[in-house]
Scaffold this motif. Sequence first.
Motif, PDB file in Angstrom:
ATOM      1  N   SER A   1     -17.828 -18.087 -14.276  1.00 15.12           N
ATOM      2  CA  SER A   1     -18.829 -18.002 -15.346  1.00 15.12           C
ATOM      3  C   SER A   1     -19.937 -17.016 -15.024  1.00 15.12           C
ATOM      4  O   SER A   1     -20.359 -16.244 -15.881  1.00 15.12           O
ATOM      5  N   VAL A   2     -20.427 -17.056 -13.787  1.00  9.20           N
ATOM      6  CA  VAL A   2     -21.568 -16.178 -13.460  1.00  9.20           C
ATOM      7  C   VAL A   2     -21.124 -14.839 -12.901  1.00  9.20           C
ATOM      8  O   VAL A   2     -21.942 -13.973 -12.629  1.00  9.20           O
ATOM      9  N   GLY A   3     -19.875 -14.649 -12.747  1.00 17.14           N
ATOM     10  CA  GLY A   3     -19.430 -13.350 -12.219  1.00 17.14           C
ATOM     11  C   GLY A   3     -18.019 -13.410 -11.690  1.00 17.14           C
ATOM     12  O   GLY A   3     -17.097 -13.378 -12.470  1.00 17.14           O
ATOM     13  N   PRO A   4     -17.859 -13.539 -10.379  1.00 17.06           N
ATOM     14  CA  PRO A   4     -18.848 -13.874  -9.351  1.00 17.06           C
ATOM     15  C   PRO A   4     -19.715 -12.691  -8.910  1.00 17.06           C
ATOM     16  O   PRO A   4     -20.761 -12.904  -8.300  1.00 17.06           O
ATOM     17  N   VAL A   5     -19.294 -11.464  -9.216  1.00 18.54           N
ATOM     18  CA  VAL A   5     -20.118 -10.336  -8.792  1.00 18.54           C
ATOM     19  C   VAL A   5     -21.310 -10.246  -9.752  1.00 18.54           C
ATOM     20  O   VAL A   5     -21.125 -10.110 -10.960  1.00 18.54           O
ATOM     21  N   ILE A   6     -22.507 -10.382  -9.221  1.00 15.47           N
ATOM     22  CA  ILE A   6     -23.684 -10.460 -10.079  1.00 15.47           C
ATOM     23  C   ILE A   6     -24.636  -9.295  -9.826  1.00 15.47           C
ATOM     24  O   ILE A   6     -24.902  -8.941  -8.685  1.00 15.47           O
ATOM     25  N   MET A   7     -25.097  -8.710 -10.914  1.00 19.88           N
ATOM     26  CA  MET A   7     -26.225  -7.782 -10.862  1.00 19.88           C
ATOM     27  C   MET A   7     -27.247  -8.314 -11.861  1.00 19.88           C
ATOM     28  O   MET A   7     -26.898  -9.111 -12.722  1.00 19.88           O
ATOM     29  N   THR A   8     -28.495  -7.870 -11.765  1.00 20.23           N
ATOM     30  CA  THR A   8     -29.472  -8.308 -12.758  1.00 20.23           C
ATOM     31  C   THR A   8     -29.335  -7.414 -13.991  1.00 20.23           C
ATOM     32  O   THR A   8     -28.751  -6.329 -13.915  1.00 20.23           O
ATOM     33  N   ARG A   9     -29.888  -7.861 -15.121  1.00 18.62           N
ATOM     34  CA  ARG A   9     -29.785  -7.057 -16.350  1.00 18.62           C
ATOM     35  C   ARG A   9     -30.437  -5.683 -16.185  1.00 18.62           C
ATOM     36  O   ARG A   9     -29.838  -4.675 -16.571  1.00 18.62           O
ATOM     37  N   PRO A  10     -31.653  -5.621 -15.623  1.00 13.66           N
ATOM     38  CA  PRO A  10     -32.226  -4.272 -15.447  1.00 13.66           C
ATOM     39  C   PRO A  10     -31.348  -3.377 -14.568  1.00 13.66           C
ATOM     40  O   PRO A  10     -31.230  -2.178 -14.833  1.00 13.66           O
ATOM     41  N   GLN A  11     -30.719  -3.959 -13.566  1.00 12.53           N
ATOM     42  CA  GLN A  11     -29.831  -3.139 -12.714  1.00 12.53           C
ATOM     43  C   GLN A  11     -28.667  -2.579 -13.514  1.00 12.53           C
ATOM     44  O   GLN A  11     -28.288  -1.415 -13.358  1.00 12.53           O
ATOM     45  N   THR A  12     -28.082  -3.412 -14.396  1.00  9.61           N
ATOM     46  CA  THR A  12     -26.939  -2.913 -15.173  1.00  9.61           C
ATOM     47  C   THR A  12     -27.372  -1.818 -16.142  1.00  9.61           C
ATOM     48  O   THR A  12     -26.626  -0.888 -16.409  1.00  9.61           O
ATOM     49  N   VAL A  13     -28.603  -1.942 -16.661  1.00 12.41           N
ATOM     50  CA  VAL A  13     -29.068  -0.953 -17.644  1.00 12.41           C
ATOM     51  C   VAL A  13     -29.515   0.343 -16.964  1.00 12.41           C
ATOM     52  O   VAL A  13     -29.200   1.436 -17.430  1.00 12.41           O
ATOM     53  N   TRP A  14     -30.242   0.212 -15.838  1.00 14.16           N
ATOM     54  CA  TRP A  14     -30.874   1.402 -15.254  1.00 14.16           C
ATOM     55  C   TRP A  14     -30.071   2.025 -14.114  1.00 14.16           C
ATOM     56  O   TRP A  14     -30.335   3.148 -13.721  1.00 14.16           O
ATOM     57  N   TRP A  15     -29.130   1.297 -13.550  1.00 12.88           N
ATOM     58  CA  TRP A  15     -28.344   1.842 -12.428  1.00 12.88           C
ATOM     59  C   TRP A  15     -26.943   2.292 -12.841  1.00 12.88           C
ATOM     60  O   TRP A  15     -26.478   3.355 -12.428  1.00 12.88           O
ATOM     61  N   LEU A  16     -26.277   1.433 -13.630  1.00 13.38           N
ATOM     62  CA  LEU A  16     -24.839   1.677 -13.837  1.00 13.38           C
ATOM     63  C   LEU A  16     -24.548   2.925 -14.658  1.00 13.38           C
ATOM     64  O   LEU A  16     -23.427   3.436 -14.650  1.00 13.38           O
ATOM     65  N   GLY A  17     -25.550   3.445 -15.383  1.00  9.41           N
ATOM     66  CA  GLY A  17     -25.327   4.667 -16.162  1.00  9.41           C
ATOM     67  C   GLY A  17     -25.500   5.932 -15.332  1.00  9.41           C
ATOM     68  O   GLY A  17     -25.260   7.039 -15.838  1.00  9.41           O
ATOM     69  N   LEU A  18     -25.924   5.791 -14.081  1.00 11.65           N
ATOM     70  CA  LEU A  18     -26.158   6.982 -13.257  1.00 11.65           C
ATOM     71  C   LEU A  18     -24.829   7.561 -12.762  1.00 11.65           C
ATOM     72  O   LEU A  18     -23.907   6.801 -12.442  1.00 11.65           O
ATOM     73  N   PRO A  19     -24.748   8.890 -12.664  1.00  7.69           N
ATOM     74  CA  PRO A  19     -23.479   9.501 -12.211  1.00  7.69           C
ATOM     75  C   PRO A  19     -23.359   9.450 -10.685  1.00  7.69           C
ATOM     76  O   PRO A  19     -23.205  10.479 -10.034  1.00  7.69           O
TER      77      PRO A  19
ATOM     78  N   LYS B   1     -10.047 -11.823 -17.084  1.00 10.91           N
ATOM     79  CA  LYS B   1      -9.371 -13.113 -17.274  1.00 10.91           C
ATOM     80  C   LYS B   1     -10.276 -14.288 -16.890  1.00 10.91           C
ATOM     81  O   LYS B   1      -9.791 -15.401 -16.674  1.00 10.91           O
ATOM     82  N   SER B   2     -11.572 -14.061 -16.793  1.00  9.63           N
ATOM     83  CA  SER B   2     -12.485 -15.116 -16.347  1.00  9.63           C
ATOM     84  C   SER B   2     -12.430 -16.331 -17.270  1.00  9.63           C
ATOM     85  O   SER B   2     -12.536 -17.472 -16.820  1.00  9.63           O
ATOM     86  N   SER B   3     -12.262 -16.082 -18.565  1.00  2.00           N
ATOM     87  CA  SER B   3     -12.276 -17.185 -19.523  1.00  2.00           C
ATOM     88  C   SER B   3     -11.128 -18.162 -19.263  1.00  2.00           C
ATOM     89  O   SER B   3     -11.318 -19.383 -19.298  1.00  2.00           O
ATOM     90  N   LEU B   4      -9.937 -17.623 -18.973  1.00  4.38           N
ATOM     91  CA  LEU B   4      -8.768 -18.464 -18.693  1.00  4.38           C
ATOM     92  C   LEU B   4      -9.006 -19.295 -17.429  1.00  4.38           C
ATOM     93  O   LEU B   4      -8.780 -20.519 -17.408  1.00  4.38           O
ATOM     94  N   VAL B   5      -9.497 -18.647 -16.385  1.00  4.96           N
ATOM     95  CA  VAL B   5      -9.750 -19.337 -15.118  1.00  4.96           C
ATOM     96  C   VAL B   5     -10.774 -20.449 -15.321  1.00  4.96           C
ATOM     97  O   VAL B   5     -10.621 -21.570 -14.831  1.00  4.96           O
ATOM     98  N   ARG B   6     -11.812 -20.143 -16.118  1.00  4.55           N
ATOM     99  CA  ARG B   6     -12.878 -21.115 -16.361  1.00  4.55           C
ATOM    100  C   ARG B   6     -12.338 -22.343 -17.087  1.00  4.55           C
ATOM    101  O   ARG B   6     -12.693 -23.481 -16.762  1.00  4.55           O
ATOM    102  N   SER B   7     -11.460 -22.101 -18.029  1.00  4.00           N
ATOM    103  CA  SER B   7     -10.949 -23.216 -18.818  1.00  4.00           C
ATOM    104  C   SER B   7     -10.066 -24.138 -17.972  1.00  4.00           C
ATOM    105  O   SER B   7     -10.172 -25.362 -18.049  1.00  4.00           O
ATOM    106  N   VAL B   8      -9.198 -23.567 -17.115  1.00  5.50           N
ATOM    107  CA  VAL B   8      -8.331 -24.385 -16.251  1.00  5.50           C
ATOM    108  C   VAL B   8      -9.191 -25.176 -15.257  1.00  5.50           C
ATOM    109  O   VAL B   8      -9.020 -26.395 -15.073  1.00  5.50           O
ATOM    110  N   ALA B   9     -10.156 -24.491 -14.637  1.00  6.41           N
ATOM    111  CA  ALA B   9     -10.995 -25.149 -13.636  1.00  6.41           C
ATOM    112  C   ALA B   9     -11.855 -26.239 -14.278  1.00  6.41           C
ATOM    113  O   ALA B   9     -12.029 -27.327 -13.700  1.00  6.41           O
ATOM    114  N   GLY B  10     -12.352 -25.981 -15.486  1.00  6.81           N
ATOM    115  CA  GLY B  10     -13.198 -26.968 -16.170  1.00  6.81           C
ATOM    116  C   GLY B  10     -12.423 -28.245 -16.476  1.00  6.81           C
ATOM    117  O   GLY B  10     -12.950 -29.352 -16.320  1.00  6.81           O
ATOM    118  N   THR B  11     -11.163 -28.096 -16.864  1.00  8.99           N
ATOM    119  CA  THR B  11     -10.347 -29.270 -17.152  1.00  8.99           C
ATOM    120  C   THR B  11     -10.120 -30.095 -15.888  1.00  8.99           C
ATOM    121  O   THR B  11     -10.252 -31.332 -15.892  1.00  8.99           O
TER     122      THR B  11
END
Lengths: 264, 533
Positions: free
Chosen positions: B98-116, B191-201
Motif C-alpha cells: 500500500s505505501v510503496g514499499p519504495v517511498i519518496m515524499t510528494r515534493p521529492q517526486t515533483v521536484w526531483w523526478l523530472g530532472l534529467p 501489481k500492488s493492488s492484487l498483492v494487497r487484496s490477497v494479503a488483506g484477506t
Amino acid sequence: MSPQPLRQATLAILKLVSSKSSTPASAAKPAKNAEPILAAANKLRAGYGSAAVCGEVSFALRPRQALALIGPNGAGKSTVLKTVVGALAPVAGTCTVFGAEPDDRSLTFRRDVAVVLDEDAFFPSLTVSEHLAIIAAGHGVEDVAAAIENELEFFGLAREGDSLPHSLSSGQRRRLLLAAAFVRPKKLLVLDEPEQRLDTTMRAQLADRLSAEVAGGIGLLLVTHDPAFLLASATAALSISDTVQSLKPAAAAAAISAADPMAG
Amino acid sequence: MALTSAEVRRYTTRAGLSRTEGGTMALISEVYNTVFAALVLVVMAGAIVINLRASMGSGSISLNGSALTASHPGISALDAGATLMLTLAAALMSVEASVGPVIMTRPQTVWWLGLPLDRRGFIQPGFLRSMVWPLAGAVLVTVPLALGAVDPTAFGSSGGSVGSVAAAVGTSIGLALCIYGVATLAQIRGKSSLVRSVAGTAMIAAPLLLAADALLAASGTKIPWTWPLYLPTGWPLLAASGAVWPLLVALLGIAALWLAFRQLPALTTNALKDSAATGSHVAGSVLSMDSTELSRALSSADGSHSRAGKSLLPRRGMSPAAALLRSQLILILRNRSGLARAVVLATVPGIVASVQALSAPGLVAVVILFCAYFAASALASVAKQSAGNPSLNSLLPLDEKLVHRLHWVWPAAGMTLWMALMSILMVILAGGSWLLVPLAICAGPGVAAAAIRAAYRPAPDWTMPAISSAMGPIPTGAIRGLIAGPDAALIALLPLGICMLAGGVPNIAFPLALILSTLMYLWGCRVRKRPGA
C-alpha cells in the motif's frame, strides 16, 4: 535567521550549485523544412481504465507551434494532456513524444519536456529560490543565480525569493510552479490551465512570454479556458468533448466566449 | 558538468536542515508531556488496584489472582504463534504494497523526478530506508516468540538455545526480505493492488479461523490447527524449535531483494507519486494515532464502491437529526473494511487470554484497551470525516454540540455490542467471571466517546516548518494531540481493567463504569474552543 543573512546564505548555496554547472542542454533548431514532430496523438482515446472520457484526438505538434485544448469543465482536456505526457495510459489509440511512447523514465523526455500540472507540493523548509535552484542546476543551466533572478522578476516573486512555501498565497505558489518550467531549457512545454490563479496583468505577460518562447522554437501544448490568453499564445486549437474538432485560434476563442461570456 | 542525483539530494537536505525549528528539545518536551500524563494515570490505576485487592480481603496485595481463570487448555502457544506470524506477515505485505514499499515524499517526486539525472540516485535511498521497518519488525516479533512462545522440545532438542533463537531471527529476517522484495517487484510491475487484496484477506481470515478453532475446542471439539506452522510464515518458529533448514528462506529473500534492486529505475513516476501520497497520509494518521485514517490511507488505492444501505437514505419530512443519523448509518455500513476490522479486533483479547503464556491479566487489559480504541475509531470514522469537512454538517440546521452528540450515537451502539462480543468470547475462551460481560458493556459508550474526542481533535499542521527528528519531520503540536482520545478510552475502561487485575468484580464497579462512561460522553462530545476564538 533575519532576512539579510538568509539571503546571503541562499546566494552562497546558489553559487556553489552554479559553479558545478557548465553548458546548458542545447535546444537545437531544426531546419525549417524538416521540423520534427514533438508530440503527436493518433486516434487517441483518453480516460480511466477502459472508459474514455472524450472523443478521438489526433494532432501533430512541431516546433514553433502552440496547440490549445479547449472545452467545458469535465470534457476531458486535462485527461488528454496527462495521457499525452504519459501520466495516464491511453484507453485506445496512440500518442508519442519525440517519436517514442511518452515515458518520463527516459532521460530525453525529462531533459526536453517541461510539464506543469496542478501539483501543489513543495519542500516545506526550502525557499522559493532554492526550489528553482534545484531545477536550474539539475538541468545544467550555466548561471543558476541569474536564471533564478530573471524568473523571480518576471513572475513577480522577486520579494519572495527567501520565503518558504507556506507563506506564499495560492497564486504565488502557482507562479512558482510556472517559473520552474521557464528556469530550465526545454523543447516542449505542457501546461494545464496556466492562467488559473493569476491576475489579469500576469496572464497577459505570461501569454506574451509563451508566444515569444514558441517563436523561439519550442512547442507548446496547453489547456486553457481564457479566450484572450488563447489568442495571444496559441497557433491552433482542439475543441475537446464527445467529438473533437480542430479550430483556428480566433474560432476557438469565440467558442469559449460564446459558451461562457464571463470567461477570461 | 551537471549535478548528480546525490548532490541534489544533499543540497535539498542541507538547505532544509538549516532552518528547521524547535529541534530535539522541542521534541523531548512534547514526548515528556505525553509520557508524564500516561504515567500519572498508570500510577493512579495501580494505587486503586492495590487498595481494591486489600479491601476485598485477598489476604495479600500481590497481583497473582485474576477475574480470568484458565479453566481449560485453550490455544497452544505454538498454534497462536504460527497464526500470529501469518497475520503479521500478511499485514506487512499489505502495508508494504500500500505505501510503496519504495517511498519518496510528494515534493521529492515533483521536484526531483523530472530532472534529467540518474533516477536510481533519487529512488534508491527510499528503497533502502523503507527496508529498515520490516527488518526491525521481524526482529522485534521473533525474539519474544522464540524465547517464550515455543515449546523447545516440540521439534528438536536444541530448541530454546541461543543458536535456535538466532536461527529463528535469521529466518524471520529472510522472510521479511522476501516480503519486501516481492512487494517492490509488485510496485515496479503495477501489481500492488492484487498483492494487497490477497494479503488483506489472509490478514482477516487467519485470526477469525483461530478464534473459531478455539471456540470449538472450548465446546470439546478440537480440530488440529497446525497448518499455519508449515507455511513459510511459520518457519521462524520451526527454527526456534531447533530446525535449521528454514534458514534457506534467507537465500530466497536476498534473491528477491537483488531482483528488485536491479529494477529500481523502472519504477514509474506515477507509482512513486501514488506511494508518496499514501505515505504522507499514513504518516499523518500514525502521528495522530488514528487507526481508521490509517486504514483509509492503506486502502485508498483500492477505492470503496459499496452501495449498502441505499434504502436508508433520508426521506422527506424527516427531522435534520434523524436525517444525519441515517446518513451516518449508511456511511458506517459502507465502510466494510472498518467493520471487518472491528469484528477481528473483538476476537483478539479472547485469543490472547486463552494462550497460557500471554494470559497475564495486565497484558490482556492492555490488549483490550488497544483493540477497543481501534474498533471504536473504525465505528467513528464518519465523525472523523465530518471533522475534516465541517461544511457538510453546517448544511443542516443543527447546533454543533448536537452534531457531535449525534455522531456518538452509532459508535456507542456499536461499541456496546463490540464490548459484549469481546467479553463473551474472552470468558468462553479463557474462562473467568461472567460479571465481566455487563461491566464491559457499561464501558462501551465511554470508549465510543473517546473515539469522538479523537475525531474532533485539532489536526497537525503540516504546512508549518516541522520539528527535525531522527524519524523525519514531525509537525509542531502533533505529539500533544496523540493522547486526545486514548486518554478517555483508558479512563472509560479503568473499572474493567482494575477488576481484571484485582481478581474480582465488586458491585461498586458497575455504577462506577456507568459514571465514567457518562463523563467521557460529556468530555468527548464537547465542542472545543477554536484557536483565537
